[in-house]
Design a protein around this motif. Sequence first.
Motif, PDB file in Angstrom:
ATOM      1  N   ILE A 124       2.892   3.913  -0.030  1.00 17.48           N
ATOM      2  CA  ILE A 124       3.527   3.238  -0.452  1.00 17.48           C
ATOM      3  C   ILE A 124       4.680   2.753   0.079  1.00 17.48           C
ATOM      4  O   ILE A 124       5.085   1.592   0.303  1.00 17.48           O
ATOM      5  CB  ILE A 124       3.981   3.665  -1.775  1.00 17.48           C
ATOM      6  N   ASN A 125       5.189   3.843   0.828  1.00 16.57           N
ATOM      7  CA  ASN A 125       6.565   3.554   1.659  1.00 16.57           C
ATOM      8  C   ASN A 125       6.448   2.943   2.958  1.00 16.57           C
ATOM      9  O   ASN A 125       7.344   2.596   3.721  1.00 16.57           O
ATOM     10  CB  ASN A 125       7.353   4.902   1.621  1.00 16.57           C
ATOM     11  N   GLY A 126       5.100   2.803   3.543  1.00 21.42           N
ATOM     12  CA  GLY A 126       4.774   2.246   4.651  1.00 21.42           C
ATOM     13  C   GLY A 126       4.670   3.367   5.860  1.00 21.42           C
ATOM     14  O   GLY A 126       4.740   2.708   7.032  1.00 21.42           O
ATOM     15  N   THR A 219       4.502  -5.044   1.642  1.00 20.06           N
ATOM     16  CA  THR A 219       4.732  -4.217   0.568  1.00 20.06           C
ATOM     17  C   THR A 219       3.758  -3.980  -0.789  1.00 20.06           C
ATOM     18  O   THR A 219       3.682  -2.821  -1.109  1.00 20.06           O
ATOM     19  CB  THR A 219       6.149  -4.646   0.319  1.00 20.06           C
ATOM     20  N   VAL A 220       3.374  -4.946  -0.990  1.00 18.12           N
ATOM     21  CA  VAL A 220       2.280  -5.132  -2.033  1.00 18.12           C
ATOM     22  C   VAL A 220       1.084  -4.380  -1.526  1.00 18.12           C
ATOM     23  O   VAL A 220       0.495  -3.640  -2.402  1.00 18.12           O
ATOM     24  CB  VAL A 220       1.746  -6.659  -2.507  1.00 18.12           C
ATOM     25  N   TYR A 221       0.436  -4.703  -0.363  1.00 16.62           N
ATOM     26  CA  TYR A 221      -0.584  -4.076   0.228  1.00 16.62           C
ATOM     27  C   TYR A 221      -0.561  -2.586   0.296  1.00 16.62           C
ATOM     28  O   TYR A 221      -1.485  -2.006  -0.349  1.00 16.62           O
ATOM     29  CB  TYR A 221      -0.790  -4.665   1.518  1.00 16.62           C
ATOM     30  N   ASN A 222       0.730  -2.158   0.590  1.00 20.52           N
ATOM     31  CA  ASN A 222       1.033  -0.620   0.641  1.00 20.52           C
ATOM     32  C   ASN A 222       0.974  -0.005  -0.658  1.00 20.52           C
ATOM     33  O   ASN A 222       0.471   0.919  -0.953  1.00 20.52           O
ATOM     34  CB  ASN A 222       2.444  -0.363   1.427  1.00 20.52           C
ATOM     35  N   HIS A 223       1.461  -0.774  -1.683  1.00 21.83           N
ATOM     36  CA  HIS A 223       1.500  -0.342  -3.181  1.00 21.83           C
ATOM     37  C   HIS A 223       0.427  -0.243  -3.496  1.00 21.83           C
ATOM     38  O   HIS A 223      -0.174   0.924  -4.201  1.00 21.83           O
ATOM     39  CB  HIS A 223       2.296  -1.546  -3.881  1.00 21.83           C
TER      40      HIS A 223
END
Length: 304
Positions: A124-126, A219-223
């Motif tokens: 989530i934090n990349g 950010t959305v993709y990682n989430h």
Amino acid sequence: MKIVFMGTPDFAVASLDALKNAGFDIAAVVTAADKPAGRGQKLSESAVKKYAVEHGLKVLQPLKLKDPDFINELEQLKADLQVVVAFRMLPEVVWNMPPKGTINLHGSLLPQYRGAAPINHAIINGEIETGVTTFFLKHEIDTGDVIFSAKTAITDEDTAGTLHDKLMHIGADLIVKTVKAIDGNTYTEVPQPMNAELKAAPKIFKDFCDINWNQDLQTVYNHIRGLSPYPTAFTSLNGKNLKVFKVEKDFTIPTQTAGTYETDGKTFLKFATNNGYIKLLELQLEGKKRMMVDEFLRGVRLVD
């Protein structure tokens, strides 16, 4: 060296299997009590219990870890070392019992991502790298002296599920390496740094899984991938909950409001973020089964 192993899910089975195959004496396995599951509410055994029973290992399933009968039974085993992988928080009377201590395997490079969900939060934090760490248990959770760690890359396609499986196998190897080092007294304990800038990995609750389409594409993709396949990111589609399991990025600049969807009704369904689109590939609408997007679109009318 006599070992008591403590764990519950599949993640722990790999380490238990590796220890057994390495020839260590597993005096007993401690795991969660059987729980009712499914529509029939039949009792379900943990993955660790199933493995232990199949391989003739003694199984203990205490409801309370401070139960005097359990403590007495644990003491009678006279284990030299306890190994904990994906289990509950232990009381001191348990973790302080063996002469060689109690070690834990954690799914991050400590001191980063202490907490219940290190795999999810790293994605989530990349992060582009994570790993596993073995350490001795002490009072504060995930703060004990480090024994060994092992690193692995996080790719842009990794999900919590794929990273879980990578770390499960890396962790099993690290557990064996750690136990061998303890058995031969060929290790050095390294205190975790006290002044590091830490990223936490707290337990994830449902409201955290709600997708915020107003964020940027990455950010959305990682989430989404950091919550796939469990506990699963979700959004709302025509008033119903839509779980999102697999997606890809579309770098087209949106012409409409973030959170708005586009579809041809046949092959694609995508939601706008503030600088691109997320294309849904695998999803599950409330009350329906999990499916690929084309199958989903054949059964749902989203365009006139």
